[in-house]
Design a protein around this motif. Structure first.
Motif, PDB file in Angstrom:
ATOM      1  N   SER A 100       0.789  -1.212   0.000  1.00 51.76           N
ATOM      2  CA  SER A 100       0.000   0.000   0.000  1.00 51.76           C
ATOM      3  C   SER A 100       0.828   1.271   0.000  1.00 51.76           C
ATOM      4  O   SER A 100       1.950   1.254   0.420  1.00 51.76           O
ATOM      5  CB  SER A 100      -0.938  -0.006   1.198  1.00 51.76           C
ATOM      6  OG  SER A 100      -0.260   0.202   2.371  1.00 51.76           O
ATOM      7  N   LYS A 105      -4.605  -1.328  -4.817  1.00 52.71           N
ATOM      8  CA  LYS A 105      -4.823  -2.724  -4.416  1.00 52.71           C
ATOM      9  C   LYS A 105      -5.328  -3.520  -5.605  1.00 52.71           C
ATOM     10  O   LYS A 105      -6.161  -3.031  -6.389  1.00 52.71           O
ATOM     11  CB  LYS A 105      -5.831  -2.785  -3.274  1.00 52.71           C
ATOM     12  CG  LYS A 105      -5.986  -4.146  -2.613  1.00 52.71           C
ATOM     13  CD  LYS A 105      -6.890  -4.005  -1.388  1.00 52.71           C
ATOM     14  CE  LYS A 105      -6.937  -5.281  -0.574  1.00 52.71           C
ATOM     15  NZ  LYS A 105      -7.788  -5.116   0.638  1.00 52.71           N
ATOM     16  N   ALA A 163      -1.525  -5.005  -2.214  1.00 57.69           N
ATOM     17  CA  ALA A 163      -1.779  -3.573  -2.140  1.00 57.69           C
ATOM     18  C   ALA A 163      -0.451  -2.856  -2.023  1.00 57.69           C
ATOM     19  O   ALA A 163       0.529  -3.416  -1.537  1.00 57.69           O
ATOM     20  CB  ALA A 163      -2.673  -3.248  -0.951  1.00 57.69           C
ATOM     21  N   VAL A 223      -8.700   2.300   0.091  1.00 59.19           N
ATOM     22  CA  VAL A 223      -8.127   1.943  -1.211  1.00 59.19           C
ATOM     23  C   VAL A 223      -8.559   2.986  -2.222  1.00 59.19           C
ATOM     24  O   VAL A 223      -9.750   3.148  -2.478  1.00 59.19           O
ATOM     25  CB  VAL A 223      -8.585   0.538  -1.664  1.00 59.19           C
ATOM     26  CG1 VAL A 223      -8.025   0.220  -3.046  1.00 59.19           C
ATOM     27  CG2 VAL A 223      -8.146  -0.519  -0.662  1.00 59.19           C
ATOM     28  N   LEU A 240      -8.672   0.250  -6.839  1.00 56.56           N
ATOM     29  CA  LEU A 240      -8.819  -1.201  -6.713  1.00 56.56           C
ATOM     30  C   LEU A 240      -8.886  -1.821  -8.099  1.00 56.56           C
ATOM     31  O   LEU A 240      -9.699  -1.414  -8.931  1.00 56.56           O
ATOM     32  CB  LEU A 240     -10.091  -1.547  -5.941  1.00 56.56           C
ATOM     33  CG  LEU A 240     -10.439  -3.031  -5.812  1.00 56.56           C
ATOM     34  CD1 LEU A 240      -9.389  -3.759  -4.966  1.00 56.56           C
ATOM     35  CD2 LEU A 240     -11.831  -3.211  -5.225  1.00 56.56           C
TER      36      LEU A 240
END
Length: 611
Positions: free
Chosen positions: A19, A39, A84, A99, A102
């Motif tokens: 992430s 992600k 992610a 997120v 995605l």
């Protein structure tokens, strides 16, 4: 001669979750994202991991700070998986809480993670599975031709590169760095493959920008280039072992520790070392002990089930005073438990493993960067104190990648303790004046020789023994040797930094304490609480046994309340503090044992409740 001995083939597929976080800023009226998370989800085997790997590596080369996390099923192929990526211009050490983009390769990804995308975020879905999503959520939903592009270029394996191009387009990253990485990654497969991958990336990039119709997620600050690595905690630990002078590893594959052995196998020929894949964990520990007895810096790596099998060997190493390093990358137990989920429930067993009074040193890495340095310290301590050292990591560290500053191999000097390799006096065999391998000395650490040293003593046994190493069960010998072995551990806390702490000031309203991978979430929680005007400190433990009570006391005594954050059911870290400190009323627990890592918001919420 370097070599690799493998007794069985072993291969498994796994997935990463990463992430990205950015610093907020206004530039020319365009919002710069403070926090950004990408992600991707799908089934294991669909290229989810490799897509995130390329994105992460390119951004690391561009100077961004990254943190990764893998979420995947306990099977070879199939099962839901996500990766992610969190990116920032300052260091990050935990995943984010939303997120922004995605990428879904199947409907399950949308169903499970669609709610994580806030208003203004983007969902990219492969139009081949006819994706369904609630358009009233306020996010941008793009059904894009991921499968169609892969079919156009003749390979379903290229879906992840199409998705990568779409992701880069949505995020607003320039194309050129990706083309360079694609050429490097696929260069061995020929120019045609490189060209196709570049083309499908370009098509994905362009179609995403076209479908966005000018909508922007915000500008991302461009960091300066810096000398950094992007690697797993397991890889950092393996590098630490190499830098420490380790030249022998015996191990048996087990999730989530296998990458340590796999990395060592890749490079062992470069260091004139040996890696042996044994038939089980018991054998791996005994072989590492044998190498340590012979004078070679040696280690093994495992997880909870393997550590259980090593208990008898660990007990023997303590009484025979043999240096050996055992890396335990913790996962959710008991038994097989959840092999691909994080937990910190080996703390109690790591300290108490081995029957009898089997004292040992137990360390805990405080970050992925620390996986490198504390591994070096583990080898030093094993030889300096002539004992097994168990080094705890966990799945979150071991199997997740982070960008870290380039390692300094000279920061930790190699220390071999009281190892005598020459200059011993001639033996007087008539008077049986042999070398006193287990001599009763004040600090409890006897001088040590290894086989081949002239006039040394090489007798070592799991039986109780006298100063020469000869088995002896007399009361005097027993008490003397037990006390000697116990006495040596008094100096451990001064031989290593026992913990890291955010503030040296010992007085605070709330002290947050954690171990291994809770570090990043706790630190972000501390920063948020301090931004609210609260006086909060954060201490991350690196030495668990012998417990550094004296060093910890000022911080425990100076805090009004202590919140111990850990990923297990029975509060094993809290238990250590409760045993060693009488202030039980101020020792509070925050426990999580669902297999997922802590979020900073969870810690903040609990802190606000107890503050």
């Amino acid at each position: 001669m370097s070599r690799v001995i493998r007794k069985s083939a072993y291969k498994r597929t796994h997935i990463i979750f990463i992430s990205f976080t950015f610093i907020s800023k206004e530039a020319d009226g365009v919002e710069t994202k403070r926090d950004f998370i990408w992600k991707m989800g799908g089934q294991q085997g669909q290229g989810v991991e490799s897509c995130g790997e390329i994105l992460g590596r390119v951004l690391a080369q561009e100077g961004y700070s990254l943190f990764s996390q893998r979420l995947f099923a306990s099977r070879i192929k199939g099962g839901h998986t996500t990766i992610a990526l969190r990116i920032a211009t300052k260091e990050v050490a935990t995943i984010g809480e939303h997120v922004d983009c995605l990428v879904a390769l199947d409907q399950e990804t949308i169903d499970l993670h669609g709610h994580e995308v806030p208003k203004g975020g983007v969902i990219i879905a492969d139009d081949a599975f006819h994706p369904k999503f609630d358009a009233h959520s306020g996010c941008i939903f793009l059904a894009l031709p991921i499968t169609e592009l892969a079919r156009k270029y003749g390979s379903m394996q290229m879906k992840n590169i199409a998705a990568l191009g779409m992701s880069a387009g949505v995020l607003g990253f320039p194309e050129d760095p990706f083309y360079g990485f694609i050429a490097e990654r696929f260069g061995k497969k020929g120019e045609e493959i490189v060209s196709k991958n570049k083309q499908i990336f370009k098509d994905g990039y362009d179609v995403a920008i076209e479908k966005l119709q000018g909508v922007s997620l915000g500008a991302l600050a461009t960091p300066p280039k810096k000398d950094q690595l992007y690697l797993l905690g397991n890889e950092a630990a393996a590098l630490g072992a190499i830098s420490a002078g380790a030249r022998f590893m015996a191990s048996y594959p087990i999730t989530p520790a296998s990458e340590i052995m796999e990395y060592m196998i890749k490079v062992v020929h470069k260091i004139n070392g040996t890696v042996v894949q044994t038939e089980d964990e018991l054998s791996s520990c005994m072989m590492a002990m044998g190498a340590g007895y012979a004078g070679v810096r040696a280690f093994t790596a495992t997880s909870g089930p393997g550590l259980s099998l090593m208990a008898e060997s660990i007990s023997m190493a303590t009484i025979a005073e043999i240096p050996v390093v055992i890396i335990d990358v913790m996962r959710a137990g008991p038994s097989t438990g959840m092999a691909t989920k994080v937990e910190q429930s080996d703390i109690r067993y790591a300290i108490a493993s081995g029957h009898g009074d089997a004292e040992k040193i137990v360390l805990a890495a405080s970050s992925i960067e620390d996986c490198y340095y504390i591994t070096q310290e583990a080898f030093n301590l094993a030889e300096e104190f002539q004992t097994p050292v168990i080094l705890l990591s966990d799945l979150q560290f071991g199997m997740c990648k982070q960008s870290v500053p380039a390692f300094d191999p000279n920061r930790i000097a190699i220390k071999r303790g009281k190892l005598v390799t020459e200059g011993l006096p001639e033996l007087d065999t008539a008077k049986k004046a042999y070398f006193h391998r287990f001599e009763d000395v004040e600090d409890g650490i006897s001088s040590r020789t290894i086989p081949g040293v002239k006039n040394g003593m090489f007798l070592s046994t799991g039986l109780e023994h006298n100063v020469f190493g000869k088995p002896a069960e007399g009361q005097a010998d027993r008490v003397m040797e037990m006390n000697k072995r116990h006495r040596k551990f008094a100096g451990v806390a001064k031989a290593i930094q026992p913990f890291t702490v955010a503030h040296e000031d010992t007085d605070c309203d709330l002290l947050l304490i954690g171990v291994t991978s809770t570090n990043g979430a706790i630190e972000e929680a501390r920063e948020e609480l301090e931004a609210q005007g609260k006086k909060v400190n954060h201490l991350q433990l690196r030495l668990l046994s012998p417990f550094p009570t004296e060093a910890l006391a000022p911080y425990i005594n100076g805090a009004k309340k202590v919140l111990i954050v850990e990923e297990d059911l029975t509060a094993q870290l809290h238990e250590l503090f409760a045993i060693n400190f009488a202030c039980h009323d101020k020792l509070l627990s925050l426990l999580q044992y669902d297999g997922t890592p802590f979020l900073a918001s969870t810690i903040v919420k609990k802190a606000e409740e107890v503050y």
